[in-house]
Each structure stands twice: as C-alpha cells, then as structure tokens.
Write a protein that holds these residues in place. Structure first.
Motif, PDB file in Angstrom:
ATOM      1  N   HIS A   1     105.820 -61.074  37.039  1.00 13.54           N
ATOM      2  CA  HIS A   1     105.049 -61.304  35.817  1.00 13.54           C
ATOM      3  C   HIS A   1     104.485 -62.715  35.893  1.00 13.54           C
ATOM      4  N   PRO A   2     103.203 -62.920  35.567  1.00  8.93           N
ATOM      5  CA  PRO A   2     102.591 -64.233  35.760  1.00  8.93           C
ATOM      6  C   PRO A   2     103.013 -65.322  34.775  1.00  8.93           C
ATOM      7  N   HIS A   3     103.582 -64.959  33.623  1.00 10.81           N
ATOM      8  CA  HIS A   3     103.931 -65.992  32.636  1.00 10.81           C
ATOM      9  C   HIS A   3     104.995 -66.933  33.193  1.00 10.81           C
ATOM     10  N   GLN A   4     104.723 -68.233  33.097  1.00 12.47           N
ATOM     11  CA  GLN A   4     105.666 -69.252  33.530  1.00 12.47           C
ATOM     12  C   GLN A   4     106.109 -70.061  32.313  1.00 12.47           C
ATOM     13  N   PRO A   5     107.312 -69.834  31.829  1.00 13.30           N
ATOM     14  CA  PRO A   5     107.762 -70.541  30.627  1.00 13.30           C
ATOM     15  C   PRO A   5     107.932 -72.040  30.883  1.00 13.30           C
ATOM     16  N   ALA A   6     107.710 -72.819  29.852  1.00  9.64           N
ATOM     17  CA  ALA A   6     107.938 -74.267  29.902  1.00  9.64           C
ATOM     18  C   ALA A   6     109.413 -74.495  29.584  1.00  9.64           C
ATOM     19  N   LEU A   7     110.225 -74.564  30.602  1.00 14.92           N
ATOM     20  CA  LEU A   7     111.675 -74.602  30.416  1.00 14.92           C
ATOM     21  C   LEU A   7     112.152 -75.771  29.573  1.00 14.92           C
ATOM     22  N   TYR A   8     111.671 -76.955  29.850  1.00 11.16           N
ATOM     23  CA  TYR A   8     112.188 -78.128  29.153  1.00 11.16           C
ATOM     24  C   TYR A   8     111.707 -78.185  27.709  1.00 11.16           C
ATOM     25  N   ALA A   9     110.627 -77.509  27.383  1.00 13.62           N
ATOM     26  CA  ALA A   9     110.174 -77.433  25.993  1.00 13.62           C
ATOM     27  C   ALA A   9     111.122 -76.566  25.168  1.00 13.62           C
ATOM     28  N   THR A  10     111.832 -75.638  25.820  1.00 15.87           N
ATOM     29  CA  THR A  10     112.734 -74.746  25.092  1.00 15.87           C
ATOM     30  C   THR A  10     113.956 -75.462  24.545  1.00 15.87           C
ATOM     31  N   VAL A  11     114.264 -76.640  25.092  1.00 13.99           N
ATOM     32  CA  VAL A  11     115.447 -77.377  24.642  1.00 13.99           C
ATOM     33  C   VAL A  11     115.342 -77.717  23.159  1.00 13.99           C
ATOM     34  N   THR A  12     114.150 -78.027  22.685  1.00 14.95           N
ATOM     35  CA  THR A  12     113.959 -78.396  21.283  1.00 14.95           C
ATOM     36  C   THR A  12     113.418 -77.254  20.439  1.00 14.95           C
ATOM     37  N   ASP A  13     113.192 -76.099  21.041  1.00 16.08           N
ATOM     38  CA  ASP A  13     112.605 -74.956  20.330  1.00 16.08           C
ATOM     39  C   ASP A  13     113.651 -73.856  20.195  1.00 16.08           C
ATOM     40  N   ALA A  14     114.328 -73.818  19.067  1.00 18.11           N
ATOM     41  CA  ALA A  14     115.394 -72.838  18.844  1.00 18.11           C
ATOM     42  C   ALA A  14     114.885 -71.405  18.913  1.00 18.11           C
ATOM     43  N   ALA A  15     113.599 -71.195  18.677  1.00 21.68           N
ATOM     44  CA  ALA A  15     113.026 -69.848  18.733  1.00 21.68           C
ATOM     45  C   ALA A  15     112.939 -69.326  20.164  1.00 21.68           C
ATOM     46  N   SER A  16     113.269 -70.162  21.143  1.00 21.35           N
ATOM     47  CA  SER A  16     113.178 -69.764  22.547  1.00 21.35           C
ATOM     48  C   SER A  16     114.301 -68.829  22.957  1.00 21.35           C
ATOM     49  N   GLY A  17     115.291 -68.664  22.135  1.00 22.75           N
ATOM     50  CA  GLY A  17     116.365 -67.718  22.399  1.00 22.75           C
ATOM     51  C   GLY A  17     117.130 -68.014  23.670  1.00 22.75           C
ATOM     52  N   GLY A  18     117.138 -67.037  24.579  1.00 28.98           N
ATOM     53  CA  GLY A  18     117.918 -67.120  25.807  1.00 28.98           C
ATOM     54  C   GLY A  18     117.564 -68.298  26.684  1.00 28.98           C
ATOM     55  N   LEU A  19     116.286 -68.654  26.762  1.00 29.98           N
ATOM     56  CA  LEU A  19     115.910 -69.795  27.598  1.00 29.98           C
ATOM     57  C   LEU A  19     116.447 -71.108  27.039  1.00 29.98           C
ATOM     58  N   ALA A  20     116.535 -71.212  25.727  1.00 34.40           N
ATOM     59  CA  ALA A  20     117.130 -72.414  25.139  1.00 34.40           C
ATOM     60  C   ALA A  20     118.598 -72.519  25.545  1.00 34.40           C
ATOM     61  N   THR A  21     119.300 -71.395  25.553  1.00 29.56           N
ATOM     62  CA  THR A  21     120.696 -71.374  25.991  1.00 29.56           C
ATOM     63  C   THR A  21     120.795 -71.752  27.462  1.00 29.56           C
ATOM     64  N   VAL A  22     119.916 -71.189  28.277  1.00 31.43           N
ATOM     65  CA  VAL A  22     119.883 -71.507  29.706  1.00 31.43           C
ATOM     66  C   VAL A  22     119.734 -73.012  29.906  1.00 31.43           C
ATOM     67  N   MET A  23     118.783 -73.598  29.211  1.00 25.60           N
ATOM     68  CA  MET A  23     118.518 -75.020  29.396  1.00 25.60           C
ATOM     69  C   MET A  23     119.651 -75.885  28.847  1.00 25.60           C
ATOM     70  N   GLU A  24     120.206 -75.509  27.716  1.00 22.61           N
ATOM     71  CA  GLU A  24     121.314 -76.278  27.149  1.00 22.61           C
ATOM     72  C   GLU A  24     122.505 -76.289  28.109  1.00 22.61           C
ATOM     73  N   LEU A  25     122.836 -75.135  28.648  1.00 24.11           N
ATOM     74  CA  LEU A  25     123.950 -75.053  29.594  1.00 24.11           C
ATOM     75  C   LEU A  25     123.640 -75.798  30.891  1.00 24.11           C
ATOM     76  N   THR A  26     122.448 -75.594  31.415  1.00 23.13           N
ATOM     77  CA  THR A  26     122.066 -76.233  32.680  1.00 23.13           C
ATOM     78  C   THR A  26     122.117 -77.752  32.566  1.00 23.13           C
ATOM     79  N   LEU A  27     121.487 -78.281  31.543  1.00 26.41           N
ATOM     80  CA  LEU A  27     121.464 -79.733  31.360  1.00 26.41           C
ATOM     81  C   LEU A  27     122.855 -80.282  31.031  1.00 26.41           C
ATOM     82  N   GLY A  28     123.628 -79.514  30.263  1.00 25.23           N
ATOM     83  CA  GLY A  28     124.981 -79.927  29.923  1.00 25.23           C
ATOM     84  C   GLY A  28     125.895 -80.044  31.133  1.00 25.23           C
ATOM     85  N   LEU A  29     125.597 -79.266  32.164  1.00 25.20           N
ATOM     86  CA  LEU A  29     126.380 -79.306  33.401  1.00 25.20           C
ATOM     87  C   LEU A  29     125.819 -80.322  34.405  1.00 25.20           C
ATOM     88  N   GLY A  30     124.734 -81.015  34.018  1.00 23.89           N
ATOM     89  CA  GLY A  30     124.116 -81.970  34.931  1.00 23.89           C
ATOM     90  C   GLY A  30     123.223 -81.316  35.959  1.00 23.89           C
TER      91      GLY A  30
END
Length: 141
Positions: A90-119
């Motif tokens: 699928h061609p859509h490329q989400p802006a991963l780091y923008a999801t950190v502050t966008d609670a409406a991002s759902g699963g990607l926000a969780t992905v980024m929170e966990l990823t960044l939290g683990l360094g």
C-alpha cells in the motif's frame, strides 16, 4: 537498509496473506526465531517488541489488504539489537513521529510510545516504485 541492520547476523523472512490470522503467525514466528537465536524471552524489551510487531501487522491487515493481498515480516537480531519490519504494497507512508502527539493515531501511537520508551527507532522506507513501504523498528537489547 542501513549498514547497522545489514550487519545483524540473524535474519528470518516470513510472507503471509493479509488476513487477521497473520498477526498470530507473525508473533509466534518471532517468538520461535528469538528462541532459536538465544534471546531470552524474559528480556524487558521482548514483550513490548512483540506488541509493536502485532500492532504493525494488524495495521497492514486493516489498512493495506485492499491493495496488498500479502505482507512480509522481516526479523533480524544481533548481540545487542533486535530489528523487524512489516512490509506491504500500500503506498501510504504514515508519519510515525507525528503519531506520538496525535492520540487519534491509535496503534501507531502505541508503537511509537513503546519504541521510543525502549530507546529504539522507527523508520518508514518506501519501495522504489512508490507502491509500498516497510516500517522498520530497531530496539536495543
């Protein structure tokens, strides 16, 4: 792929139909690969890593299946690094780091929170033809 990821000695690739059962299969395959590579399943990064993987596969199944009947999961690891990617056509490329502050991002926000939290880091890499992408997660062990 970066030189760091290319240097990881352990690698496994799995291609699955973009169906809900892919989430379980991707996670079980990760658990099996990690065990084969001698990575302790109780390491503090492993539980969150499996959740991140499950979220990324779920996103591909939910949002990309219409254009991408299959998805590919790439697993890689080294002594102090765990990396994995979920690829779909699928061609859509989400802006991963923008999801950190966008609670409406759902699963990607969780992905980024966990990823960044683990360094860790997250990167979206588009296919050369612009019709697909991989989301790469790299975590320290």
């Amino acid at each position: 792929m970066s030189t760091q990821l290319e240097a990881l000695p352990h690698r496994h690739v799995l291609t699955l139909p973009a169906m809900p059962a892919a989430v379980r299969t991707a996670r079980q395959t990760a658990e099996q690969a990690l065990a084969e590579w001698g990575i302790n399943p109780r390491h503090p990064a492993i539980g969150p890593a499996l959740l991140i993987l499950s979220e990324l596969v779920t996103n591909s199944v939910r949002h990309a299946a219409i254009l991408s009947p299959q998805l590919t999961v790439i697993y890689a690891a080294g002594e102090d690094t765990l990396a994995f990617a979920v690829h779909d056509r699928h061609p859509h490329q989400p802006a991963l780091y923008a999801t950190v502050t966008d609670a409406a991002s759902g699963g990607l926000a969780t992905v980024m929170e966990l990823t960044l939290g683990l360094g860790g880091t997250a990167v979206v890499r588009g296919d050369a033809d612009g019709r697909g992408k991989s989301i790469w997660i790299t975590l320290p062990l």
